[in-house]
Design an enzyme around this catalytic site. Structure first.
Site, PDB file in Angstrom:
ATOM      1  N   HIS A 235       0.049   0.550 -10.070  1.00  0.00           N
ATOM      2  CA  HIS A 235      -0.832  -0.564  -9.413  1.00  0.00           C
ATOM      3  C   HIS A 235      -1.384  -1.908 -10.158  1.00  0.00           C
ATOM      4  O   HIS A 235      -2.749  -1.869 -10.396  1.00  0.00           O
ATOM      5  CB  HIS A 235      -1.786   0.416  -8.881  1.00  0.00           C
ATOM      6  CG  HIS A 235      -2.437  -0.369  -7.514  1.00  0.00           C
ATOM      7  ND1 HIS A 235      -3.087   0.480  -6.587  1.00  0.00           N
ATOM      8  CD2 HIS A 235      -2.382  -1.525  -6.931  1.00  0.00           C
ATOM      9  CE1 HIS A 235      -3.206  -0.540  -5.488  1.00  0.00           C
ATOM     10  NE2 HIS A 235      -2.963  -1.445  -5.671  1.00  0.00           N
TER      11      HIS A 235
ATOM     12  N   ARG B 112       1.033  -1.189  -0.087  1.00  0.00           N
ATOM     13  CA  ARG B 112      -0.012  -0.159   0.120  1.00  0.00           C
ATOM     14  C   ARG B 112       0.897   1.177   0.051  1.00  0.00           C
ATOM     15  O   ARG B 112       1.817   1.218   0.764  1.00  0.00           O
ATOM     16  CB  ARG B 112      -1.005  -0.053   1.144  1.00  0.00           C
ATOM     17  CG  ARG B 112      -2.065  -0.952   1.074  1.00  0.00           C
ATOM     18  CD  ARG B 112      -3.117  -0.549   0.162  1.00  0.00           C
ATOM     19  NE  ARG B 112      -4.020  -1.657   0.282  1.00  0.00           N
ATOM     20  CZ  ARG B 112      -4.454  -2.603  -0.658  1.00  0.00           C
ATOM     21  NH1 ARG B 112      -3.474  -2.829  -1.366  1.00  0.00           N
ATOM     22  NH2 ARG B 112      -5.484  -3.162  -0.653  1.00  0.00           N
TER      23      ARG B 112
ATOM     24  N   GLU C  93      -3.354   7.929  -6.155  1.00  0.00           N
ATOM     25  CA  GLU C  93      -3.361   7.393  -7.320  1.00  0.00           C
ATOM     26  C   GLU C  93      -4.331   8.070  -8.098  1.00  0.00           C
ATOM     27  O   GLU C  93      -5.642   8.332  -7.781  1.00  0.00           O
ATOM     28  CB  GLU C  93      -3.300   6.048  -7.376  1.00  0.00           C
ATOM     29  CG  GLU C  93      -2.258   5.342  -6.570  1.00  0.00           C
ATOM     30  CD  GLU C  93      -2.571   3.881  -6.488  1.00  0.00           C
ATOM     31  OE1 GLU C  93      -3.404   3.223  -7.018  1.00  0.00           O
ATOM     32  OE2 GLU C  93      -1.475   3.248  -5.739  1.00  0.00           O
TER      33      GLU C  93
END
Length: 362
Positions: free
Chosen positions: A321, A273, A302
């Site tokens: 990601h 994370r 993000e």
């Protein structure tokens, strides 16, 4: 343990979305040992996957109250005994409106979208599935090689027309077997990564406040070095890979105090994370070349923008990601989840009952 799921007829509500379809969920339920007397389908959100990503990020940062429930779910709660979801939130208010609810199932490993505490207070088991531990572990290993062996950097330079063989880390490029990898967190992803690194004969050290030594032994990791603190990992390892959950307690815990312990030839890998890392401190360490580099798949905000500070750095590998994004992991997660439920029913498996201790404490 949860024999009622097969011995008594269940009124099941499945809440799908753009990534995990409700019809797939229903097929998985009906193929399992669960006594599915009735299955109702609900769709959360819309078909816009960018919108889904924004909702996902909001839930991961702010918890199950941050997004509304699926439209059409409320009328079904009165008789619902089993609720199956992917990312649709399950806040306390939803649980309170489901008087017959006896189990919550989710097609993912993260629990940010579910009020597990509220479920535990009602003795409602929450069952999850680790659908992407292997994909993320493989990706983390790939990032280690891409970073330490300059695979990504040399590709980028060649695409720009440069035949470059010298990089900021050229003075200490080594094979993985000559480096010590330190894992902060040894949950499902960390365990899968450790298994693969051990097979490659890479020296390992691990730190986890909730370390399961028996599980380590079962996976052939009984002789791996265990250290007491994350600071020990940052001090000793050549590659530090993060595998922690993001909680209020872990947010921002990887900061300048950790980077200052690292050797100038050491690297940070993060596929867990983004919020675990103080991004400003990391960028400062990279700019000063206080550490050799970082390979990151996750970020505190993000999507990234040029203003986030990574643009122009010559010692970072970044990806958007995608570590868990394989064509098989997410769409098939309902079947993986129901196989887990079947193992609970037939073998007494308890690892995936998230709130097991709260449910069976008496």
């Amino acid at each position: 343990m949860l024999d009622f799921l097969k011995s008594e007829p269940q009124n099941i509500v499945v809440v799908g979305d753009a990534f995990v379809r409700p019809e797939t969920m229903e097929r998985a339920v009906r193929a399992s040992r669960v006594n599915a007397a009735e299955v109702s389908r609900v769709f959360w959100g819309n078909e816009d996957k960018d919108d889904f990503a924004a909702r996902q990020m909001n839930l991961e940062k702010n918890g199950p109250e941050a997004e509304p429930w699926a439209e059409g779910l409320a009328p079904l709660l009165k008789d619902c005994t089993v609720l199956m979801t992917h990312f649709s939130p399950v806040p306390r208010g939803l649980i309170d409106r489901a008087p017959k609810l006896r189990a919550v199932l989710t097609c993912r490993g993260g629990m940010e979208h579910i009020d597990v505490k509220a479920a535990g207070e009602r003795k409602i088991p929450v069952i999850n599935v680790i659908r992407n531990a292997v994909p993320v572990a493989e990706f983390a290993l790939g990032l280690m090689l891409a970073m330490t062996r300059n695979i990504a950097s040399s590709h980028h330079r060649l695409m720009e027309g440069e035949w470059l063989k010298e990089f900021p880390n050229s003075g200490f490029v080594s094979t993985l077997g000559s480096l010590t990898v330190g894992l902060v967190g040894l949950g499902n992803v960390g365990m899968e990564l450790a298994i693969r690194l051990k097979a490659l004969e890479v020296p390992l050290i691990v730190q986890d406040d909730y370390l399961d030594r028996d599980r380590m032994k079962r996976n052939g990791l009984g002789d791996v070095t265990i250290v007491e603190t994350k600071e020990d990992v940052f001090r000793l390892a050549d590659l530090v890979s993060l595998h922690l959950r993001l909680t209020p307690e872990t947010r921002g815990i990887i900061d300048q105090s950790c980077f200052s312990l690292m050797k100038p030839s050491s690297y940070l890998i993060n596929t867990a994370r983004g919020g675990l890392v103080n991004q400003a401190d990391l960028i400062d360490a990279l700019r000063r070349h206080a550490i050799a580099g970082a390979a990151l798949d996750v970020f505190d905000r993000e999507p990234l923008t040029p203003e986030d500070g990574f643009a122009g750095l010559d010692n970072v590998v970044i990806t958007p990601h995608i570590a868990g994004a394989t064509v098989d992991a997410i769409p098939n997660s309902p079947f993986l989840l129901m196989r887990t439920v079947d193992k609970i029913l037939t073998q007494g498996l308890k690892d995936r009952i998230v709130n097991y201790k709260e449910i069976f404490s008496d």
